[in-house]
Scaffold this motif. Structure first.
Motif, PDB file in Angstrom:
ATOM      1  N   ASN A  52       4.626  -5.557   4.053  1.00 18.45           N
ATOM      2  CA  ASN A  52       3.185  -5.093   3.988  1.00 18.45           C
ATOM      3  C   ASN A  52       3.074  -3.775   4.006  1.00 18.45           C
ATOM      4  O   ASN A  52       2.017  -3.247   3.375  1.00 18.45           O
ATOM      5  N   TYR A  53       3.801  -2.798   4.874  1.00 20.04           N
ATOM      6  CA  TYR A  53       3.599  -1.364   4.797  1.00 20.04           C
ATOM      7  C   TYR A  53       3.861  -1.033   3.360  1.00 20.04           C
ATOM      8  O   TYR A  53       2.980  -0.178   2.916  1.00 20.04           O
TER       9      TYR A  53
ATOM     10  N   MET B 118      -0.471  -2.358  12.937  1.00 18.78           N
ATOM     11  CA  MET B 118      -0.949  -3.234  11.792  1.00 18.78           C
ATOM     12  C   MET B 118      -1.481  -4.609  12.401  1.00 18.78           C
ATOM     13  O   MET B 118      -2.192  -5.308  12.013  1.00 18.78           O
TER      14      MET B 118
ATOM     15  N   GLU C  61       3.670  -2.385   0.540  1.00 16.32           N
ATOM     16  CA  GLU C  61       2.541  -2.952  -0.458  1.00 16.32           C
ATOM     17  C   GLU C  61       1.491  -2.294  -0.182  1.00 16.32           C
ATOM     18  O   GLU C  61       0.644  -1.927  -1.222  1.00 16.32           O
ATOM     19  N   ASP C  62       0.962  -2.091   1.031  1.00 19.77           N
ATOM     20  CA  ASP C  62      -0.407  -1.514   1.425  1.00 19.77           C
ATOM     21  C   ASP C  62      -0.158  -0.063   1.412  1.00 19.77           C
ATOM     22  O   ASP C  62      -1.198   0.609   0.854  1.00 19.77           O
ATOM     23  N   GLU C  63       0.636   0.506   1.920  1.00 19.61           N
ATOM     24  CA  GLU C  63       0.521   2.125   2.469  1.00 19.61           C
ATOM     25  C   GLU C  63       1.147   2.661   1.134  1.00 19.61           C
ATOM     26  O   GLU C  63       0.789   3.930   1.068  1.00 19.61           O
TER      27      GLU C  63
ATOM     28  N   ASN D 249       1.867   1.610  -2.237  1.00 17.38           N
ATOM     29  CA  ASN D 249       1.343   1.533  -3.448  1.00 17.38           C
ATOM     30  C   ASN D 249       0.032   1.939  -3.925  1.00 17.38           C
ATOM     31  O   ASN D 249      -0.822   2.060  -2.912  1.00 17.38           O
TER      32      ASN D 249
END
Length: 114
Positions: A107-108, A66, A110-112, A114
């Protein structure tokens, strides 16, 4: 994110994972294991100690990809992802390592997920 924001979001994420899995508050290693299982994509099952270590390595590679440090090379015959280092990771202090890793895990999820 500031360290205070990272720590607040980290605590919230830990609480959410503990509730979702009806378990104790997870540490960084548990989070890496969960990400590794997710990235492997073969569902939950029993893993050997070596496989658990490999799952945590997969998670680290995914997280640091990332930031552009790793690229996915592909999958082996058993469906396990293999990564290659494309940029040298800086020598972070222990505190910096912890903050970077927590930030990437946040971040993972939150991004991957959700």
């Amino acid at each position: 994110m500031t360290p205070a924001e990272i720590n607040k979001k980290w605590s919230e994420l830990q609480q959410r994972i503990a509730e979702d899995f009806d378990s104790d508050i997870p540490d960084v290693k548990v989070m890496l294991f969960l990400i590794g299982v997710q990235e492997l994509g073969q569902g939950p099952r029993k893993f050997s100690k070596r496989q658990k270590e490999e799952l945590m390595h997969i998670a680290n590679c995914k997280l640091f990809s990332m930031m552009g440090f790793y690229e996915l090379e592909g999958l082996d015959q058993d469906g396990w992802p293999h990564w290659k280092l494309v940029k040298v990771i800086p020598n972070y202090t222990l505190l910096e390592q912890e903050m970077v890793l927590k930030s990437l895990i946040i971040n993972y999820f939150e991004d991957e997920i959700n």
